[in-house]
Design a protein around this motif. Structure first.
Motif, PDB file in Angstrom:
ATOM      1  N   PHE A   1       0.863  -1.279   0.117  1.00  0.00           N
ATOM      2  CA  PHE A   1      -0.022   0.006  -0.055  1.00  0.00           C
ATOM      3  C   PHE A   1       0.851   1.299   0.152  1.00  0.00           C
ATOM      4  N   LYS A   2       0.685   1.982  -0.683  1.00  0.00           N
ATOM      5  CA  LYS A   2       1.413   3.354  -1.207  1.00  0.00           C
ATOM      6  C   LYS A   2       0.743   4.749  -0.809  1.00  0.00           C
ATOM      7  N   GLY A   3      -0.702   4.698  -0.384  1.00  0.00           N
ATOM      8  CA  GLY A   3      -1.285   5.772  -0.332  1.00  0.00           C
ATOM      9  C   GLY A   3      -1.234   6.532   1.272  1.00  0.00           C
ATOM     10  N   SER A   4      -1.930   7.490   1.394  1.00  0.00           N
ATOM     11  CA  SER A   4      -2.057   8.053   2.725  1.00  0.00           C
ATOM     12  C   SER A   4      -3.047   7.483   3.628  1.00  0.00           C
ATOM     13  N   ASN A   5      -2.552   7.299   4.849  1.00  0.00           N
ATOM     14  CA  ASN A   5      -3.602   6.712   5.772  1.00  0.00           C
ATOM     15  C   ASN A   5      -3.233   7.170   7.197  1.00  0.00           C
ATOM     16  N   THR A   6      -4.341   7.005   7.944  1.00  0.00           N
ATOM     17  CA  THR A   6      -4.014   7.123   9.435  1.00  0.00           C
ATOM     18  C   THR A   6      -5.007   6.296  10.212  1.00  0.00           C
ATOM     19  N   CYS A   7      -4.507   5.850  11.361  1.00  0.00           N
ATOM     20  CA  CYS A   7      -5.270   5.005  12.192  1.00  0.00           C
ATOM     21  C   CYS A   7      -6.138   5.498  13.234  1.00  0.00           C
ATOM     22  N   SER A   8      -7.257   4.968  13.574  1.00  0.00           N
ATOM     23  CA  SER A   8      -8.335   5.474  14.560  1.00  0.00           C
ATOM     24  C   SER A   8      -8.512   4.661  15.719  1.00  0.00           C
ATOM     25  N   ASP A   9      -8.570   3.413  15.594  1.00  0.00           N
ATOM     26  CA  ASP A   9      -9.220   2.561  16.724  1.00  0.00           C
ATOM     27  C   ASP A   9      -8.756   1.059  16.658  1.00  0.00           C
ATOM     28  N   LEU A  10      -8.974   0.690  17.800  1.00  0.00           N
ATOM     29  CA  LEU A  10      -8.507  -0.837  18.051  1.00  0.00           C
ATOM     30  C   LEU A  10      -9.334  -1.540  19.308  1.00  0.00           C
ATOM     31  N   HIS A  11      -9.379  -2.807  18.998  1.00  0.00           N
ATOM     32  CA  HIS A  11     -10.412  -3.549  19.881  1.00  0.00           C
ATOM     33  C   HIS A  11     -10.032  -5.131  19.921  1.00  0.00           C
ATOM     34  N   ILE A  12     -10.066  -5.725  20.976  1.00  0.00           N
ATOM     35  CA  ILE A  12      -9.874  -7.066  21.384  1.00  0.00           C
ATOM     36  C   ILE A  12     -11.121  -7.715  21.487  1.00  0.00           C
ATOM     37  N   THR A  13     -11.041  -9.235  20.994  1.00  0.00           N
ATOM     38  CA  THR A  13     -12.472  -9.926  21.251  1.00  0.00           C
ATOM     39  C   THR A  13     -12.406 -10.234  22.599  1.00  0.00           C
ATOM     40  N   SER A  14     -13.465 -10.474  23.229  1.00  0.00           N
ATOM     41  CA  SER A  14     -13.503 -10.821  24.604  1.00  0.00           C
ATOM     42  C   SER A  14     -12.843 -12.123  24.951  1.00  0.00           C
ATOM     43  N   ASN A  15     -12.456 -13.009  24.061  1.00  0.00           N
ATOM     44  CA  ASN A  15     -11.894 -14.493  24.360  1.00  0.00           C
ATOM     45  C   ASN A  15     -10.395 -14.270  24.379  1.00  0.00           C
ATOM     46  N   GLY A  16      -9.936 -12.904  23.754  1.00  0.00           N
ATOM     47  CA  GLY A  16      -8.398 -12.509  23.685  1.00  0.00           C
ATOM     48  C   GLY A  16      -7.711 -13.226  22.422  1.00  0.00           C
ATOM     49  N   GLN A  17      -8.488 -13.767  21.650  1.00  0.00           N
ATOM     50  CA  GLN A  17      -7.878 -14.324  20.568  1.00  0.00           C
ATOM     51  C   GLN A  17      -7.505 -13.574  19.345  1.00  0.00           C
ATOM     52  N   PHE A  18      -8.233 -12.480  19.210  1.00  0.00           N
ATOM     53  CA  PHE A  18      -7.933 -11.399  18.065  1.00  0.00           C
ATOM     54  C   PHE A  18      -8.082  -9.801  18.293  1.00  0.00           C
ATOM     55  N   LEU A  19      -7.176  -9.389  17.625  1.00  0.00           N
ATOM     56  CA  LEU A  19      -7.100  -7.734  17.956  1.00  0.00           C
ATOM     57  C   LEU A  19      -7.230  -7.177  16.391  1.00  0.00           C
ATOM     58  N   TYR A  20      -8.168  -6.163  16.326  1.00  0.00           N
ATOM     59  CA  TYR A  20      -8.642  -5.765  15.082  1.00  0.00           C
ATOM     60  C   TYR A  20      -8.127  -3.949  15.341  1.00  0.00           C
ATOM     61  N   ALA A  21      -7.903  -3.420  14.121  1.00  0.00           N
ATOM     62  CA  ALA A  21      -7.511  -1.769  13.980  1.00  0.00           C
ATOM     63  C   ALA A  21      -7.990  -1.331  12.684  1.00  0.00           C
ATOM     64  N   ALA A  22      -8.265  -0.042  13.028  1.00  0.00           N
ATOM     65  CA  ALA A  22      -9.123   0.724  11.834  1.00  0.00           C
ATOM     66  C   ALA A  22      -7.931   1.454  10.931  1.00  0.00           C
ATOM     67  N   ASN A  23      -8.052   1.451   9.616  1.00  0.00           N
ATOM     68  CA  ASN A  23      -7.336   2.097   9.021  1.00  0.00           C
ATOM     69  C   ASN A  23      -8.188   3.126   8.344  1.00  0.00           C
ATOM     70  N   ARG A  24      -7.941   4.472   8.176  1.00  0.00           N
ATOM     71  CA  ARG A  24      -8.499   5.424   7.410  1.00  0.00           C
ATOM     72  C   ARG A  24      -7.647   5.995   6.056  1.00  0.00           C
ATOM     73  N   GLY A  25      -8.108   5.589   5.075  1.00  0.00           N
ATOM     74  CA  GLY A  25      -7.383   5.979   3.908  1.00  0.00           C
ATOM     75  C   GLY A  25      -7.284   4.826   2.809  1.00  0.00           C
ATOM     76  N   HIS A  26      -6.812   3.480   3.824  1.00  0.00           N
ATOM     77  CA  HIS A  26      -6.731   2.230   3.046  1.00  0.00           C
ATOM     78  C   HIS A  26      -8.378   1.939   3.398  1.00  0.00           C
ATOM     79  N   ASN A  27      -9.021   2.387   4.242  1.00  0.00           N
ATOM     80  CA  ASN A  27     -10.362   2.222   4.642  1.00  0.00           C
ATOM     81  C   ASN A  27     -10.708   0.508   4.684  1.00  0.00           C
ATOM     82  N   SER A  28      -9.949   0.015   5.816  1.00  0.00           N
ATOM     83  CA  SER A  28      -9.947  -1.182   6.034  1.00  0.00           C
ATOM     84  C   SER A  28     -10.186  -1.307   7.680  1.00  0.00           C
ATOM     85  N   ILE A  29     -10.354  -2.662   8.044  1.00  0.00           N
ATOM     86  CA  ILE A  29      -9.991  -3.187   9.438  1.00  0.00           C
ATOM     87  C   ILE A  29      -9.093  -4.308   9.360  1.00  0.00           C
TER      88      ILE A  29
END
Length: 388
Positions: free
Chosen positions: A285-313
């Protein structure tokens, strides 16, 4: 012949009615088995320099856990830019910041509401001592409400017996700056309690510090004592922060460097030590991006974060022993600028609030942590999603 036709007709009708009856029974059983949760969605309600706010206030939705879909209940108006929200642990009260500037009032505001079925009843409000309050949190026993203002100030409010906010007994204006062009001043971006609620952590995007405070519940007139700061890599811009549900680990998403940083957490001292930083973006990925948020599932197995620009989780698996992150992959948010997201209470769905495309996208969370598109809900300039 007529008799046979009549028998055939009656038989077909009986089968049809039986199928319909069975279908209704199955639907009823499914409805009874599925749990419902209340969702609160904060929005921008007026045009600002960085957003064309079109929301009506705080939206109330009902979540069907069987499908993950949202059904609108109502909206609480009479509040300006309720961008971030938090609920008391018992679900009786909701606290919302009004992310406003000098064109509205002399400072930002934090508002207390009482839950009342399909609507909210305002209790009172307090000033936040600076503009653009951007995050709010409270402890599980509703003793204090904490607020971070993007324009350099944090504040603490004792909670009254009726759930309202007493006058602030602590506020601190931050100082300093960082090497990035966005770091011309301090920008505290979130206020986060440790799992034991003995410490408060404040990531400051402007100075690359995570400030640590000891919380004093026995001294409402002096609720916080600063005990130190953890420096992240220069130009990182730490923004949102979370703890692992069972390991002594903390994670921060860095808005400017587009990374997630893992830290060891010492519950006895409150100290943080950096262990790992991992990119939130695909390698190509070569575009502009900033991050915004992150959360972990209650079972502690996965973490997710948000990309603004790439517009993805972006999704990561979490090592059950070390807490280290390993990339799973990226899922499109099917919209623009995912400002915030939330994971459903049962851990089955993720809700990404696309601030600039007026939609919340529902993604299912598979057993391997992969995210899959489910549905879109139209909501004007959504910012924050909270479940109860």
């Amino acid at each position: 012949m007529q008799y046979l036709k009549l028998c055939t007709f009656l038989l077909a009708l009986g089968v049809l009615l039986g199928c319909e009856s069975g279908s209704k029974t199955a639907q009823t059983t499914s409805t009874k088995a599925a749990k419902t949760y209340t969702a609160f969605i904060g929005t921008y309600s007026k045009k600002e320099g960085h957003v064309d706010g079109k929301g009506e206030g705080i939206y109330l939705y009902q979540l069907d856990s069987a499908t993950g879909y949202l059904d609108k209940i109502g909206v609480q108006d009479g509040i300006v830019n309720p961008s971030f929200l938090t609920l008391s642990a018992n679900g009786k009260y909701l606290y919302a910041v009004e992310e406003i500037g000098s064109d509205v009032d002399e400072a930002g505001r934090v508002v207390a509401y009482r839950r009342a079925d399909d609507h909210l009843e305002k209790i009172n409000q307090q000033p936040t001592f600076a503009f653009a309050p951007c995050h709010v949190s409270t402890d599980s026993k509703s003793r204090y409400v904490f607020v971070a203002n993007y324009v350099g100030v944090i504040a603490v409010y004792p909670v009254a017996a009726n759930g309202g906010l007493e006058a602030s007994t602590f506020h601190e204006a931050y100082q300093g700056k960082g090497p990035h062009s966005r770091q011309d001043a301090p920008h505290p971006h979130s206020v986060n309690l440790s799992p034991d609620e003995q410490y408060l952590y404040v990531p400051d995007l402007g100075t690359d510090n995570i400030y640590t405070y000891k919380i004093n519940y026995d001294s409402p007139q002096k609720p916080l004592t600063k005990i130190g700061a953890t420096k992240v890599h220069p130009t990182s811009g730490p923004r949102h922060f979370t703890f692992h549900p069972s390991l002594p680990k903390a994670y921060v998403v860095n808005e400017l460097s587009c990374t997630v940083t893992l830290m060891n957490w010492d519950k006895n001292t409150g100290k943080l030590d950096t262990v790992q930083s991992i990119s939130t973006l695909p390698a190509d990925f070569k575009g502009s991006n900033t991050c915004s948020d992150l959360h972990i599932t209650s079972n502690g197995q996965f973490l997710y974060a948000a990309n603004r620009g790439h517009n993805s989780i972006v999704g990561y698996s979490i090592d059950p022993t070390t807490g280290a992150l390993s990339l799973i992959g990226h899922a499109s948010t099917q919209g623009e600028v995912p400002r915030n997201f939330a994971i459903s209470p049962d851990g089955r769905f993720l809700y990404a609030a696309n601030q600039n495309s007026d939609n919340i996208v529902i993604l299912s969370i598979d057993k391997d942590g992969q995210l899959k598109y489910r549905k879109e809900e139209k909501v004007f300039t959504p910012v924050c999603v909270q479940f109860q």
